[in-house]
Design an enzyme around this catalytic site. Structure first.
Site, mmCIF file in Angstrom:
data_model
loop_
_atom_site.group_PDB
_atom_site.id
_atom_site.type_symbol
_atom_site.label_atom_id
_atom_site.label_comp_id
_atom_site.label_asym_id
_atom_site.label_seq_id
_atom_site.Cartn_x
_atom_site.Cartn_y
_atom_site.Cartn_z
ATOM 1 N N LYS A 89 0.874 -1.186 0.000
ATOM 2 C CA LYS A 89 0.000 0.000 0.000
ATOM 3 C C LYS A 89 0.902 1.225 0.000
ATOM 4 C CE LYS A 89 -4.358 1.168 0.087
ATOM 5 N NZ LYS A 89 -5.549 0.509 -0.472
ATOM 6 N N GLY A 99 -5.224 2.588 -7.511
ATOM 7 C CA GLY A 99 -5.831 3.749 -6.859
ATOM 8 C C GLY A 99 -6.381 3.423 -5.482
ATOM 9 N N ASP A 100 -6.793 4.457 -4.789
ATOM 10 C CA ASP A 100 -7.499 4.352 -3.503
ATOM 11 C C ASP A 100 -8.086 5.753 -3.293
ATOM 12 O OD1 ASP A 100 -7.746 2.476 -0.956
ATOM 13 O OD2 ASP A 100 -7.317 4.452 -0.158
ATOM 14 N N SER A 113 -8.068 -5.918 -10.556
ATOM 15 C CA SER A 113 -6.724 -5.394 -10.843
ATOM 16 C C SER A 113 -5.801 -6.538 -11.277
ATOM 17 C CB SER A 113 -6.123 -4.729 -9.603
ATOM 18 O OG SER A 113 -6.529 -3.387 -9.523
HETATM 19 P P1 NDP Z 1 -12.676 7.959 -3.396
HETATM 20 O O1 NDP Z 1 -11.590 8.945 -3.214
HETATM 21 O O2 NDP Z 1 -13.201 7.694 -4.747
HETATM 22 O O3 NDP Z 1 -13.930 8.371 -2.484
HETATM 23 C C1 NDP Z 1 -13.792 8.500 -1.108
HETATM 24 C C2 NDP Z 1 -15.126 8.949 -0.536
HETATM 25 O O4 NDP Z 1 -15.058 8.864 0.889
HETATM 26 C C3 NDP Z 1 -15.463 10.374 -0.860
HETATM 27 O O5 NDP Z 1 -16.856 10.525 -0.914
HETATM 28 C C4 NDP Z 1 -14.882 11.134 0.334
HETATM 29 O O6 NDP Z 1 -15.489 12.376 0.587
HETATM 30 C C5 NDP Z 1 -15.181 10.180 1.457
HETATM 31 N N1 NDP Z 1 -14.196 10.347 2.525
HETATM 32 C C6 NDP Z 1 -12.851 10.279 2.408
HETATM 33 N N2 NDP Z 1 -12.258 10.547 3.576
HETATM 34 C C7 NDP Z 1 -13.251 10.771 4.445
HETATM 35 C C8 NDP Z 1 -13.281 11.092 5.818
HETATM 36 N N3 NDP Z 1 -12.146 11.243 6.532
HETATM 37 N N4 NDP Z 1 -14.494 11.237 6.396
HETATM 38 C C9 NDP Z 1 -15.636 11.084 5.687
HETATM 39 N N5 NDP Z 1 -15.666 10.808 4.370
HETATM 40 C C10 NDP Z 1 -14.493 10.643 3.770
HETATM 41 O O7 NDP Z 1 -12.159 6.613 -2.703
HETATM 42 P P2 NDP Z 1 -12.649 5.123 -2.937
HETATM 43 O O8 NDP Z 1 -14.108 5.087 -3.169
HETATM 44 O O9 NDP Z 1 -11.744 4.502 -3.909
HETATM 45 O O10 NDP Z 1 -12.308 4.455 -1.529
HETATM 46 C C11 NDP Z 1 -13.243 4.454 -0.456
HETATM 47 C C12 NDP Z 1 -12.847 3.391 0.552
HETATM 48 O O11 NDP Z 1 -12.844 2.106 -0.098
HETATM 49 C C13 NDP Z 1 -11.453 3.546 1.170
HETATM 50 O O12 NDP Z 1 -11.487 3.056 2.487
HETATM 51 C C14 NDP Z 1 -10.599 2.619 0.320
HETATM 52 O O13 NDP Z 1 -9.443 2.185 0.996
HETATM 53 C C15 NDP Z 1 -11.584 1.467 0.101
HETATM 54 N N6 NDP Z 1 -11.287 0.619 -1.038
HETATM 55 C C16 NDP Z 1 -11.195 1.136 -2.302
HETATM 56 C C17 NDP Z 1 -10.945 0.312 -3.370
HETATM 57 C C18 NDP Z 1 -10.953 0.801 -4.764
HETATM 58 O O14 NDP Z 1 -10.895 -0.037 -5.676
HETATM 59 N N7 NDP Z 1 -11.056 2.084 -5.023
HETATM 60 C C19 NDP Z 1 -10.678 -1.126 -3.160
HETATM 61 C C20 NDP Z 1 -10.892 -1.578 -1.817
HETATM 62 C C21 NDP Z 1 -11.145 -0.708 -0.800
HETATM 63 P P3 NDP Z 1 -14.687 13.734 0.223
HETATM 64 O O15 NDP Z 1 -14.772 13.847 -1.263
HETATM 65 O O16 NDP Z 1 -15.421 14.792 0.953
HETATM 66 O O17 NDP Z 1 -13.297 13.543 0.731
#
Ligand code: NDP
Length: 450
Positions: free
Chosen positions: A126, A165-166, A382
């Site tokens: 990561k 990504g994440d 992926s």
């Molecule tokens: P994105 O950046 O696309 O979206 C993140 C979302 O979560 C946004 O709506 C953001 O709001 C919100 N968010 C982020 N930080 C906070 C916070 N501190 N408090 C409240 N809301 C928050 O990320 P992903 O959708 O890719 O990832 C979301 C989760 O899923 C993460 O935990 C990630 O590790 C996990 N994940 C993602 C994968 C992937 O393929 N993308 C795979 C497996 C797990 P704002 O825009 O206001 O920041």
């Protein structure tokens, strides 16, 4: 608790005092694999738990870039190469101001287990940076990504370490990172990074994979609990990013009514059902705040986030899908959800429930789909993207989606088998940890002391 586990946890807590998220992640896994440790007293002699919890390598680096005002800004970059036991290190990059060593290590540690559950040959890693992409111009983001990759490229390759990504790193950022890698290395090495755009080596279904995979896993878990389906169920989904949007899309396809979504400032509640096309427009195209949803749907409500307890969890729902970030669902929120008749919860985000919230949900017999299993669809696709890159070939949408569906069914079956073997009822949190641990322990023993 078993004395070996207790000893190792104590050492880890002492050694990593400044890393609460990492300690939380290790504690959750080690606390649930007691039956395996009791069955294998030989593990202590070969320090199996100590080796599993210690990253193979952690790289921390400087990431300077010049902003649009001409000022140089310095950020901190990380890459943890946690475990290569079953394949090249694999795991996403997160750009968010909260990123620190603890968060990267917790994510890297969880990734090992998640990747093991997919059944595909991928290890765990990561990375990321405390850079905040919000409110930055496109040019600033490109310069930052180029600087980040200028250092990261020394440590990665398609057979060593494959980022993706994440949070804060989507297709745009992956494109800039890949472009810089290609420029420095003078090689088209598609499999060095995943989540690429479809025009230059990306895979169909990668964008949808984590969200769809979450719903596929939940579908199996609900079906197994007496033939329950999504049809007609009320669903709330935190976040409005990649995972949240595609979980919403698949839940709607299965007949659910999604009534709320959020971002870090607050949530929208639309009792008529969320307008997903509008959410996509706001978040994927315009990159605006979710509150602007009300401009088109004045009947909906906006609930501002005022404390650690996100207002989204006070909304009555059958199924809750935390898809934003770690520890976003507290004990207070868990209590509120349960008192409002919650049936099931699926973790789209990594470690979204605090330890206390998880314990409360399990104690109240809520069907809980744990992140390591339920959100593994993203990394699974992926790995399928890497295979396509090696073959210099593209699979159709239906082919990848079918494969994803099969992988998620298989992950659920592994969790179920572990719960049955150890009489754990429907505790899939422990089931997932045990199933992944068994595979990793076997790989560790087979490869000797490394
Ligand atoms: P994105 O950046 O696309 O979206 C993140 C979302 O979560 C946004 O709506 C953001 O709001 C919100 N968010 C982020 N930080 C906070 C916070 N501190 N408090 C409240 N809301 C928050 O990320 P992903 O959708 O890719 O990832 C979301 C989760 O899923 C993460 O935990 C990630 O590790 C996990 N994940 C993602 C994968 C992937 O393929 N993308 C795979 C497996 C797990 P704002 O825009 O206001 O920041």
């Amino acid at each position: 608790m078993n004395t070996y586990i207790e000893k190792v946890l104590k050492e880890i807590k002492t050694k990593n005092k400044q890393e609460p998220e990492y300690i939380q992640a290790v504690d959750e896994v080690f606390s649930s694999i007691e039956p395996n440790i009791i069955a294998h007293p030989d593990y202590e002699k070969v320090a199996l738990l100590e080796r599993l919890a210690e990253p193979e390598r952690l790289v921390i680096f400087r990431v300077p870039y010049v902003n649009d005002e001409g000022k140089t800004i310095v950020h901190r970059g990380f890459r943890v190469q946690f475990s290569s036991l079953i394949g090249p290190y694999k795991g996403g990059l997160r750009f968010h101001p909260d990123v620190n060593q603890s968060i990267i290590k917790f994510l890297g540690f969880e990734q090992i287990f998640k990747n093991a559950l997919t059944g595909l040959p991928i290890g765990g890693g990561k990375g990321g940076s405390d850079f905040n992409p919000k409110d930055k111009s496109n040019a600033e983001i490109m310069r930052f990504c180029q600087s980040f990759m200028t250092e990261l490229q020394r440590h990665i390759s398609k057979d060593i370490d494959v980022p993706a990504g994440d949070i804060g790193v989507g297709e745009r950022e992956i494109g800039y990172l890949f472009g810089q890698y290609k420029r420095i290395k003078n090689i088209y090495e598609g499999g060095v990074i995943t989540g690429k755009g479809l025009s230059y080596g990306g895979s169909l279904v990668r964008k949808e994979a984590t969200g769809y995979g979450l719903i596929y896993f939940m579908r199996e878990m609900l079906k197994n609990a007496g033939g329950i389906t999504f049809n007609g169920k009320t669903v709330t989904i935190s976040g409005s990013g990649n995972v949240a949007i595609y979980a919403c899309e698949k839940a709607l396809e299965y007949g659910a009514k999604v009534v709320a979504m959020s971002d870090s400032d607050g949530c929208i509640y639309d009792k008529n059902g969320i307008d997903l096309n509008l959410i996509k427009e706001i978040k994927e195209q315009k990159r605006e705040r979710i509150s602007t949803y009300l401009n088109s749907h004045p009947d909906a409500q906006y609930l501002k986030k005022e404390s650690n307890d996100s207002p989204i969890w006070s909304i009555k729902t059958d199924i809750a899908l935390p898809c934003a970030t770690q520890n976003e669902l507290t004990l207070n929120s868990a209590r509120e959800l349960v008192s409002n008749g919650l049936l099931a919860l699926g973790e789209g985000a990594n470690m979204p429930c605090t330890k206390e919230a998880t314990e409360y949900l399990l104690a109240n017999n809520i069907l809980l789909a744990p992140a390591k299993a339920a959100n593994a669809g993203g990394v699974a696709v992926s790995a399928i993207e890497m295979s396509q890159n090696s073959m210099r070939y593209y699979f159709d949408f239906e082919v990848v989606d079918k494969k994803l569906n099969e992988i998620m069914i298989n992950i659920f079956l592994q969790c179920k088998k572990a719960t049955e073997k150890y009489n754990l009822g429907t505790n899939y949190v422990s089931g997932a940890n045990i199933a992944a641990f068994e595979k990793l322990a076997d790989a560790m023993i087979s490869q000797g002391i490394v």
